[in-house]
Write a protein that holds these residues in place. Structure first.
Motif, short mmCIF file in Angstrom:
data_model
loop_
_atom_site.label_atom_id
_atom_site.label_comp_id
_atom_site.label_asym_id
_atom_site.label_seq_id
_atom_site.Cartn_x
_atom_site.Cartn_y
_atom_site.Cartn_z
N TRP A 176 -7.96 -11.40 1.25
CA TRP A 176 -7.20 -11.55 0.17
C TRP A 176 -6.75 -10.08 -0.59
CZ3 TRP A 176 -5.59 -14.85 -3.67
CH2 TRP A 176 -5.84 -14.52 -4.86
N GLN A 177 -5.75 -10.09 -1.24
CA GLN A 177 -5.25 -8.90 -2.02
C GLN A 177 -5.01 -9.11 -3.23
OE1 GLN A 177 -1.82 -6.31 -0.72
NE2 GLN A 177 -2.71 -4.62 -2.14
N PRO A 178 -5.93 -8.94 -4.21
CA PRO A 178 -5.79 -9.44 -5.50
C PRO A 178 -4.73 -8.92 -6.42
CG PRO A 178 -7.71 -8.29 -5.27
CD PRO A 178 -7.24 -8.45 -4.19
N SER A 179 -4.22 -7.96 -6.11
CA SER A 179 -3.15 -7.06 -6.78
C SER A 179 -1.90 -7.29 -6.42
CB SER A 179 -3.36 -5.69 -6.74
OG SER A 179 -3.09 -4.90 -5.48
N GLY A 180 -1.82 -8.25 -5.05
CA GLY A 180 -0.44 -8.57 -4.58
C GLY A 180 0.16 -9.68 -5.53
N GLY A 181 1.36 -9.64 -5.04
CA GLY A 181 2.12 -11.03 -6.05
C GLY A 181 3.44 -11.10 -5.53
N THR A 182 4.14 -11.44 -6.73
CA THR A 182 5.75 -11.29 -6.59
C THR A 182 6.40 -10.63 -7.72
OG1 THR A 182 5.71 -13.44 -8.07
CG2 THR A 182 5.47 -13.74 -5.70
N ALA A 183 7.85 -10.66 -7.60
CA ALA A 183 8.69 -9.90 -8.55
C ALA A 183 9.94 -10.56 -8.50
CB ALA A 183 9.01 -8.42 -8.35
N ARG A 184 10.93 -10.56 -9.38
CA ARG A 184 12.23 -11.43 -9.54
C ARG A 184 13.26 -10.48 -8.60
NH1 ARG A 184 14.77 -16.23 -9.85
NH2 ARG A 184 17.02 -15.91 -10.17
N HIS A 185 13.69 -11.02 -7.66
CA HIS A 185 14.56 -10.25 -6.69
C HIS A 185 15.80 -9.91 -7.40
CE1 HIS A 185 16.03 -14.13 -6.62
NE2 HIS A 185 15.64 -14.38 -5.24
N ASP A 186 16.42 -10.62 -8.18
CA ASP A 186 17.71 -10.15 -8.77
C ASP A 186 17.38 -9.18 -9.86
OD1 ASP A 186 19.27 -12.12 -7.36
OD2 ASP A 186 18.81 -13.67 -8.84
#
Length: 417
Positions: A176-186
């Motif tokens: 588990w990496q708590p600081s990972g996530g997503t960002a809007r590619h466009d």
């Protein structure tokens, strides 16, 4: 014209009918000569142009894109951002990218919608848990946040997973990496394009590279569909098409290009608030802010430039997802696509000067390209501005294949390479 994005400017433009906004970026005609050329209008190319101007004061830069900004892999990925890689060299480069992502919206004055929602990589057997424990130890030694999860932890974070006794892929735990996530590619592409343009970079779209200008054994520029453009240093960040341009420049790269498929479901109410990766099924799933389930899988196994991928691989991805989440069985798929990724034998990028002096490379990211955009841009910009490596990019030079100093991150990629 209004240039800066803020709550006040949004309010003022709302009163004026939204007619006073400056164009996001300029589209000038190419000049015959620049201080530097960057080939590729995806995330890495745009970030390179931006950091050349911001970090090194090199603003007389041409960013050349064959199609349109963000029309390649940057707009065809699953938006995951993480840095939990095994080797110290990888931790340094992806860690740099991750740290820059955290403040990127403020830096670019553009909301890239970075969401640190956590990333769970599942383990489906006792042997996989032993490997997960080893990985967590290495990742923590590298200074990256990572925890070992038990099955109870998985149940707490992803209660919709298939925990039935006869599950084909039972959850034993994971990392588990708590600081990972997503960002809007466009948004990442548009934010970098807008910021680079404001610093003086010429963004030139619909400009295909047809040849390289080589004089006295050195790259002196490029021949394009819009005329010849000269510069003493040229950077290339074209992902899956790296080997194609390398052939035009007269050398070969240890790169194979494959289609990597993804799809999204119809939108549903919030049901999955993290990113879940299963190395055994090759499936990774998250939920977008619009409610769509974003689903990715392993590479198509035949080299290809087809941006649709092939149906059997997609069927395997959906089958794996339904084994993991039977609750999704009634959902309809809305869109499916593929990006063309450049895979290197050790599943790590190539950053450095090419066999043609004056031409610098940023390629070989495989499935890790989007999460690495800020770092890839920073490091290629450093090469173009100084002619030498940054400490972080040095291990990823092309010469590692001659020296035998490979950085094998096939497992760290999280899906089958």
């Amino acid at each position: 014209m209004t240039r800066h994005y803020s709550a006040l400017s949004l309010f003022k433009e709302g009163l004026a009918g939204q007619k006073g906004w400056e164009k996001a970026w300029r589209s000038p005609e190419p000049k015959p000569r620049y201080d530097a050329i960057v080939i590729g209008g995806g995330g890495h190319g745009l970030a390179t142009a931006y950091y050349l101007a911001k970090n090194h004061g090199v603003t007389n830069v041409a960013l050349l894109e064959k199609g349109w900004i963000g029309g390649g892999n940057t707009g065809r990925n699953t938006t995951v951002v993480r840095s939990n890689y095994f080797y110290p060299e990888s931790a340094a480069i992806y860690g740099l990218a991750h740290s820059l992502y955290k403040t990127l919206s403020k830096d670019l004055n553009y909301n890239v919608m970075f969401s640190a929602r956590g990333i769970l990589t599942l383990a489906h057997s006792e042997a996989a848990m032993e490997t997960a424990a080893r990985s967590v130890n290495a990742i923590q030694v590298n200074g990256i946040d990572c925890e070992l999860f038990s099955v109870e932890d998985v149940r707490r974070v992803v209660p919709i997973y298939n925990f039935s006794p006869d599950a084909r892929y039972p959850a034993y735990g994971g990392t588990w990496q708590p600081s990972g996530g997503t960002a809007r590619h466009d948004a990442v592409a548009w934010g970098y394009a807008r910021a680079a343009s404001r610093l003086g970079v010429d963004i030139i779209q619909n400009c295909e590279i047809t040849d390289f200008i080589i004089e006295n054994g050195r790259c002196r520029g490029v021949v394009t569909s819009r005329g010849a453009i000269r510069a003493e240093r040229t950077g290339m960040a074209v992902a899956g098409h790296s080997s194609v341009l390398a052939a035009k420049a007269g050398f070969r790269l240890p790169v194979n290009s494959y289609a990597l498929q993804a799809c999204v479901s119809e939108p549903v109410k919030p049901i999955l608030d993290t990113v879940v990766i299963s190395p055994d099924t090759g499936v990774y799933v998250s939920q977008s802010d619009k409610g769509e389930l974003v689903i990715g899988g392993a590479l198509d196994r035949i080299p290809s430039y087809g941006q649709r991928g092939n149906l059997p691989v997609l069927e395997g991805v959906i089958a794996g997802m339904l084994d993991m989440y039977p609750i999704f069985g009634q959902l309809k798929m809305m869109r499916q696509w593929a990006g063309i990724v450049d895979v290197v034998p050790d599943s790590s990028p190539i950053i450095g000067e090419s066999p043609l002096p004056g031409l610098f490379l940023n390629c070989g990211w495989g499935t890790g390209g989007f999460k690495a955009i800020p770092a890839g841009g920073t490091l290629l910009a450093h090469l173009l501005a100084t002619g030498g490596h940054h400490d972080i990019s040095r291990p990823f030079d092309l010469d590692r294949f001659a020296r035998g100093r490979l950085i094998d991150e096939a497992a760290g990629s999280g899906i089958a390479h």
